[in-house]
Design an enzyme around this catalytic site. Sequence first.
Site, PDB file in Angstrom:
ATOM      1  N   ARG A   1       0.832  -1.213  -0.103  1.00  0.00           N
ATOM      2  CA  ARG A   1      -0.285  -0.402   0.233  1.00  0.00           C
ATOM      3  C   ARG A   1       0.908   1.083   0.042  1.00  0.00           C
ATOM      4  NH1 ARG A   1      -2.266   3.593  -0.694  1.00  0.00           N
ATOM      5  NH2 ARG A   1      -4.189   4.883   0.639  1.00  0.00           N
TER       6      ARG A   1
ATOM      7  N   HIS B   1       1.482   7.350   1.655  1.00  0.00           N
ATOM      8  CA  HIS B   1       0.798   8.161   1.420  1.00  0.00           C
ATOM      9  C   HIS B   1       0.517   8.675   3.009  1.00  0.00           C
ATOM     10  CE1 HIS B   1      -0.796   4.002   3.171  1.00  0.00           C
ATOM     11  NE2 HIS B   1      -1.872   5.120   4.055  1.00  0.00           N
TER      12      HIS B   1
ATOM     13  N   HIS C   1      -3.029  10.686   5.749  1.00  0.00           N
ATOM     14  CA  HIS C   1      -4.339  10.772   5.423  1.00  0.00           C
ATOM     15  C   HIS C   1      -4.701  12.241   6.041  1.00  0.00           C
ATOM     16  CE1 HIS C   1      -4.697   7.000   5.171  1.00  0.00           C
ATOM     17  NE2 HIS C   1      -4.349   6.294   6.126  1.00  0.00           N
TER      18      HIS C   1
ATOM     19  N   GLU D   1      -4.315   7.046  11.568  1.00  0.00           N
ATOM     20  CA  GLU D   1      -5.046   5.289  11.072  1.00  0.00           C
ATOM     21  C   GLU D   1      -4.294   4.489  11.988  1.00  0.00           C
ATOM     22  OE1 GLU D   1      -3.328   4.092   7.454  1.00  0.00           O
ATOM     23  OE2 GLU D   1      -2.525   2.591   8.130  1.00  0.00           O
TER      24      GLU D   1
ATOM     25  N   HIS E   1       3.347   7.049   4.975  1.00  0.00           N
ATOM     26  CA  HIS E   1       3.629   5.840   5.454  1.00  0.00           C
ATOM     27  C   HIS E   1       3.178   4.826   4.733  1.00  0.00           C
ATOM     28  CE1 HIS E   1      -0.976   6.712   7.039  1.00  0.00           C
ATOM     29  NE2 HIS E   1      -0.982   5.456   6.620  1.00  0.00           N
TER      30      HIS E   1
ATOM     31  N   GLU F   1     -10.672   6.199   2.647  1.00  0.00           N
ATOM     32  CA  GLU F   1      -9.277   5.498   2.454  1.00  0.00           C
ATOM     33  C   GLU F   1      -8.435   5.200   0.894  1.00  0.00           C
ATOM     34  OE1 GLU F   1      -6.763   4.091   3.989  1.00  0.00           O
ATOM     35  OE2 GLU F   1      -6.026   2.414   2.061  1.00  0.00           O
TER      36      GLU F   1
HETATM   37 MN    MN Z   1      -2.807   5.077   5.688  1.00  0.00          MN
END
Ligand code: MN
Length: 400
Positions: A98, A101, A103, A108, A147, A170
């Site tokens: 993943r 990125h 948020h 999270e 992260h 998300e």
């Molecule tokens: Mn995340």
Amino acid sequence: MSDPKRRDFLTAAAAFAAATTASLAEAREAEVGDPTFMNNVPDPLLGEKELPTFKFALEKTVGKVVGGSSGKEATVLQLPISKGIAGVSMRLEPGAMRELHWHATAAEWAFVIEGRVRTTVIDPRGYSETNDFDPGDVWYFPRGHGHMLECLGSAPAHFILIFDNGYFSEFGTFSISDWIGHTPKPLLAKNFGLPESAFDGFPKEEVYFARGATPPEKPTMPLQGWRSPPNTHRYQLLAQPPHRVFKGGREWRVDSSRFPISKTTTGVILDLDPGALRELHWHPTADEWHYVVEGQISVTMFGSHGRYRVETLDQGDVGYIPQGYGHSIENIGPASCRVLIGFNTGVYETIDLSQWIAGNPADVLATNFSKPADLFEKFPRHDVFIADKDGPKKPQHPQE
Ligand code: MN
Ligand code: MN
């Protein structure tokens, strides 16, 4: 400080400063309301005659799929009542990541169900941390901290993410490939002190799930070297003994007192034996989010004005209880059940119905219910917390 005049002056000055601070604080509070009570706004959804559904079959959705990796989400779009907390069930295939990125509007919190995961996270002071996670481990990334998550080893990973904002999606994260892909090359060249050609062939759109080689077993050093933060982002929840143990169930809980970085989230793993009940209770300061890891539960919710709703949650379903609403969780399946519970507070608080009753004298209870006082002598003298299929038992591990 031996001069009494000077001491008097200092005392008076301190008192004046304290009074000024207090009156300023009072004025501010009058202006904005009590900041600890952020939901003092009528919610039309919770103002109807009937309570809205508080269940969503998360694992029955398809979500976003890239190769063998997927992300399924429950936000206010899927579950309108869940305004305070959003959740995601994510699976990463071996070699999948993943991507890097952040948020903008949510912290999270995560719990690993299966497989192994490696994360890196950067904080505003430039500290970065790399951690490896096994099943039963938890991570927490404060709002806005950058992260990535990658699957470790040759088995797929499955984990549940919780965000302290039900409006957070998300799929609306700030991804590094999206940003760099939309920034002109001359600006990137100037930013990094590299020729524009260094950015030839970079992805033009968000990658989201990147795919590459399986990561090395041992974490490799960041470009800046190791600069670990004072507070770790990892907590091994199920490696600890349960927080509370009863005949009928066990609870593991992690809040900011055990996991200092987790300032806005408390997580719980609740195991209930068949027929066991997490008793009627409410949380004065937090919303509650459920994910059924295994088994089948009946969740009841009391919403005042005669409103009461029951939902049956199966494995992979999500539930939600707004702050202050009465509720209970009962294992109605044939085997033991496991529920992941998230709260949008770093300081966990609960009031259990049995404790409330035990905190009142029999004559008060007699008047309240128009029943003889001696009936209430039979009620529990402490919180029940978890009742087994035949009723309350004393805690076997009564630490709080
Ligand atoms: Mn995340
Ligand atoms: Mn609860």
